[in-house]
Write an enzyme that holds these catalytic residues in place. Structure first.
Site, PDB file in Angstrom:
ATOM      1  N   HIS A 105     -19.658 -52.625 -15.895  1.00 55.79           N
ATOM      2  CA  HIS A 105     -19.345 -52.792 -17.307  1.00 55.79           C
ATOM      3  C   HIS A 105     -20.465 -52.215 -18.160  1.00 55.79           C
ATOM      4  CE1 HIS A 105     -16.309 -56.139 -16.319  1.00 55.79           C
ATOM      5  NE2 HIS A 105     -15.705 -54.998 -16.531  1.00 55.79           N
ATOM      6  N   HIS A 139     -10.685 -61.855 -15.925  1.00 56.34           N
ATOM      7  CA  HIS A 139     -11.814 -61.071 -15.406  1.00 56.34           C
ATOM      8  C   HIS A 139     -11.448 -60.504 -14.025  1.00 56.34           C
ATOM      9  CE1 HIS A 139     -15.759 -60.035 -13.842  1.00 56.34           C
ATOM     10  NE2 HIS A 139     -16.176 -60.029 -15.096  1.00 56.34           N
ATOM     11  N   HIS A 161     -17.214 -56.180  -8.199  1.00 58.33           N
ATOM     12  CA  HIS A 161     -16.390 -57.354  -8.532  1.00 58.33           C
ATOM     13  C   HIS A 161     -15.395 -57.723  -7.429  1.00 58.33           C
ATOM     14  CE1 HIS A 161     -17.614 -57.302 -12.613  1.00 58.33           C
ATOM     15  NE2 HIS A 161     -16.950 -56.249 -12.985  1.00 58.33           N
ATOM     16  N   SER A 192     -25.362 -55.613 -15.307  1.00 55.37           N
ATOM     17  CA  SER A 192     -24.870 -54.240 -15.192  1.00 55.37           C
ATOM     18  C   SER A 192     -25.591 -53.292 -16.158  1.00 55.37           C
ATOM     19  CB  SER A 192     -23.359 -54.227 -15.445  1.00 55.37           C
ATOM     20  OG  SER A 192     -23.054 -54.968 -16.600  1.00 55.37           O
ATOM     21  N   SER A 197     -19.156 -56.700 -20.701  1.00 55.50           N
ATOM     22  CA  SER A 197     -19.770 -57.320 -19.525  1.00 55.50           C
ATOM     23  C   SER A 197     -19.814 -58.826 -19.733  1.00 55.50           C
ATOM     24  CB  SER A 197     -21.180 -56.746 -19.345  1.00 55.50           C
ATOM     25  OG  SER A 197     -21.989 -57.673 -18.674  1.00 55.50           O
ATOM     26  N   SER A 198     -19.069 -59.507 -18.892  1.00 56.70           N
ATOM     27  CA  SER A 198     -18.958 -60.965 -19.038  1.00 56.70           C
ATOM     28  C   SER A 198     -20.319 -61.638 -18.891  1.00 56.70           C
ATOM     29  CB  SER A 198     -17.945 -61.460 -18.010  1.00 56.70           C
ATOM     30  OG  SER A 198     -18.354 -62.593 -17.383  1.00 56.70           O
ATOM     31  N   ASN A 199     -21.121 -61.186 -17.904  1.00 56.24           N
ATOM     32  CA  ASN A 199     -22.396 -61.885 -17.715  1.00 56.24           C
ATOM     33  C   ASN A 199     -23.352 -61.613 -18.871  1.00 56.24           C
ATOM     34  OD1 ASN A 199     -24.847 -60.134 -16.622  1.00 56.24           O
ATOM     35  ND2 ASN A 199     -22.971 -59.180 -15.919  1.00 56.24           N
ATOM     36  N   CYS A 250     -19.536 -56.997  -3.792  1.00 56.70           N
ATOM     37  CA  CYS A 250     -20.781 -57.732  -3.558  1.00 56.70           C
ATOM     38  C   CYS A 250     -20.561 -58.753  -2.439  1.00 56.70           C
ATOM     39  CB  CYS A 250     -21.211 -58.440  -4.832  1.00 56.70           C
ATOM     40  SG  CYS A 250     -22.669 -59.445  -4.568  1.00 56.70           S
ATOM     41  N   GLU A 276     -13.079 -59.968 -11.382  1.00 57.57           N
ATOM     42  CA  GLU A 276     -13.568 -60.721 -10.213  1.00 57.57           C
ATOM     43  C   GLU A 276     -12.631 -61.891  -9.907  1.00 57.57           C
ATOM     44  OE1 GLU A 276     -17.688 -62.217 -10.325  1.00 57.57           O
ATOM     45  OE2 GLU A 276     -16.952 -63.914  -9.144  1.00 57.57           O
TER      46      GLU A 276
HETATM   47 FE1  F3S Z   1     -23.272 -59.977  -6.727  1.00 57.10          FE
HETATM   48 FE2  F3S Z   1     -24.435 -61.811  -8.076  1.00 57.10          FE
HETATM   49 FE3  F3S Z   1     -24.593 -59.387  -8.857  1.00 57.10          FE
HETATM   50  S1  F3S Z   1     -22.428 -61.908  -7.221  1.00 57.10           S
HETATM   51  S2  F3S Z   1     -22.737 -58.442  -8.193  1.00 57.10           S
HETATM   52  S3  F3S Z   1     -25.460 -60.209  -6.968  1.00 57.10           S
HETATM   53  S4  F3S Z   1     -24.387 -61.146 -10.170  1.00 57.10           S
END
Ligand code: F3S
Length: 283
Positions: free
Chosen positions: A43, A128, A78, A267, A224-226, A100, A130
């Protein structure tokens, strides 16, 4: 001169770094292949554009991929639903899987739970990628709660046994509040805290730093959600500026702030963070 303090754990997490490196190697080393990405690799528009300039083609749906020789499709960090792997196999598309490992672990949990006839509670945003991907490993059977309001509206079945997982980037405080409530219902619960440790430490560092500085600058994609969760965490504690790139800082008036804190989503590439810090340090 302003003082700029950078939060620990700002920027690319392990999973994104890994996915971006794998994707880069595919594009650079397999020049005879057409490499597709199913959805933007991360993202972050600027980073995606850099990869696309080197030949990557981003598609939103697997159907958009033109079937011919020498093609491969990257599954981003994701992760995706099981049916995407099946579809790719049926259409003869080679997969480069950069899901991941922490997300993969959730896929395994929900798949096994569904096979064991357990009800799955998935805490996260149903839109989302993921979350859509995770749900796709338990035949789209998960009960998805975004927040406490969703939980309060739900009519639980006391004959069922529930397994709880969460989106890896969920806000830890919200997760705990929901779990506390679920536990108070005396349901049969198996709680798996699947919030990624990278997310946890990043959020914690942002939380700590935002209470010490005059303003926080949060760098990351608007989608980007995070990153947006970091923005919310910082906003709860004080002045916060959310930016995608250094250019977004040009119109911000920092004259009332002496100490500036900086953090960045998982990201956000290092070069974007450095450019923004360089600008802030020159103020
Ligand atoms: Fe994985 Fe955590 Fe990044 S789940 S993609 S290491 S935020």
């Amino acid at each position: 001169m302003k003082r700029v303090i950078i939060a620990d754990n700002a920027g690319f997490c392990f999973g994104v770094k890994r996915a971006m490196n794998i994707a880069y190697n595919e594009i650079e080393e397999k020049r005879d292949m057409q490499v597709y990405a199913l959805g933007p690799l991360i993202h972050n528009r600027q980073a995606v554009e850099k990869y696309e300039e080197r030949g990557l083609i981003t598609v939103d749906e697997i159907e958009e991929i033109e079937i011919k020789e020498n093609i491969e499709m990257i599954i981003r960090s994701h992760g995706v639903a099981k049916k995407i792997y099946d579809e790719a196999r049926d259409r003869g598309i080679e997969i480069v899987d950069t899901t991941c490992p922490f997300v993969k672990k959730i896929h395994e949990i929900v798949k096994k739970s569904e096979e064991d006839k357990k009800a799955i509670i998935l805490l996260g945003d149903k839109n989302h990628p993921e979350v859509i991907g995770i749900n796709g490993w338990c035949k789209d059977s998960a009960i998805i709660f975004k927040d406490m309001d969703d939980v309060l509206k739900y009519d639980f079945d006391y004959d069922k046994s529930y397994v709880v997982v969460s989106q890896t980037t969920m806000n830890e405080e919200n997760f705990e509040k929901i779990i506390e409530y679920l536990e108070s219902l005396n349901l049969e619960l198996d709680i798996k805290n699947t919030i990624c440790s990278a997310t946890r430490v990043r959020q914690q560092s942002a939380r700590e730093l935002s209470s010490k500085v005059d303003v926080m600058v949060v760098i990351g994609g608007k989608h980007s959600s995070n990153t947006q969760k970091l923005v919310n965490i910082c906003k709860e504690r004080g002045n916060t500026v959310s930016i995608e790139t250094r250019e977004d800082l040009y119109d911000v008036d920092f004259s009332n702030y002496e100490v500036i804190g900086v953090t960045a989503g998982a990201s956000t590439p290092d070069w974007i963070i450095h450019e923004a810090i360089e600008y802030l340090e020159k103020l």
